[in-house]
Design an enzyme around this catalytic site. Sequence first.
Site, short mmCIF file in Angstrom:
data_model
loop_
_atom_site.label_atom_id
_atom_site.label_comp_id
_atom_site.label_asym_id
_atom_site.label_seq_id
_atom_site.Cartn_x
_atom_site.Cartn_y
_atom_site.Cartn_z
N PHE A 8 0.72 -1.17 0.31
CA PHE A 8 -0.31 -0.24 -0.38
C PHE A 8 0.58 1.38 0.23
O PHE A 8 1.72 1.46 0.65
CB PHE A 8 -1.07 0.11 0.86
N ASP A 9 0.64 2.49 -1.16
CA ASP A 9 1.33 3.05 -0.65
C ASP A 9 0.14 3.99 0.66
O ASP A 9 -0.62 4.02 0.99
CB ASP A 9 0.85 4.25 -2.32
#
Length: 227
Positions: A8-9
């Site tokens: 995940f960013d």
Amino acid sequence: MKYSTLLFDVDDTLLNFQASEQHAMQKLFENIGEELTPTIYEDYHELNEHLWQQYERKEITREQLLDTRFNLFFGKYGKQVDGQAYEAKYRSYLAEGHTQMPHAEELLADLSANHDIYVVTNGIAKTQRRRLSESGLAPYFTSVFASEVIGYQKPDPAFFDYVARKINGFSKSASLVIGDSLTSDIKGASAYGLDSVWFNPHHQQNTTKTSPTYEIDHLLRLESIVA
């Protein structure tokens, strides 16, 4: 399960960076006794976006970005400032911002039982760790991978190669990158041979040559993709 490893960013994917940036700029301007108008904020936002895109393309270094962005910004208004001092103040205010994107914690809670979840970020490591901790999201992540520590930034394949080497049993086919940036998250995933999800809640047009594997406008729609 199609995808067991989720990368995940952070900014504008799990945490609302726009809100954090506005908060930090407002605090900075209060500190220096200036008025932050919507036009001035938008000028900063556009300049900052441009600088981060230059960083992604390796046209400037992280140090050049952080050391000069406030000199460049205030220089547009004919003012000379101590850019590094302003940067330090701004970054301390930025770390205070940890508003979650809608349904971020609900999503991570749902996925954490059956998936290994990691952070992949180009943001400042110390700042991101504080924001994740104070937002309550930190316990859901096995590790946080920050470009500042790795020495490579998204979309460089070397960034994802480092991540792959640090995750036991990493499999490209079982891993998925989730982020809001086509030029960073999605391009980086594609260059390394990973599937990706473009989080696009505002239905922006894709004007790049990079195509995500999936596109969602609501975080909870990720659940049907990774199942």
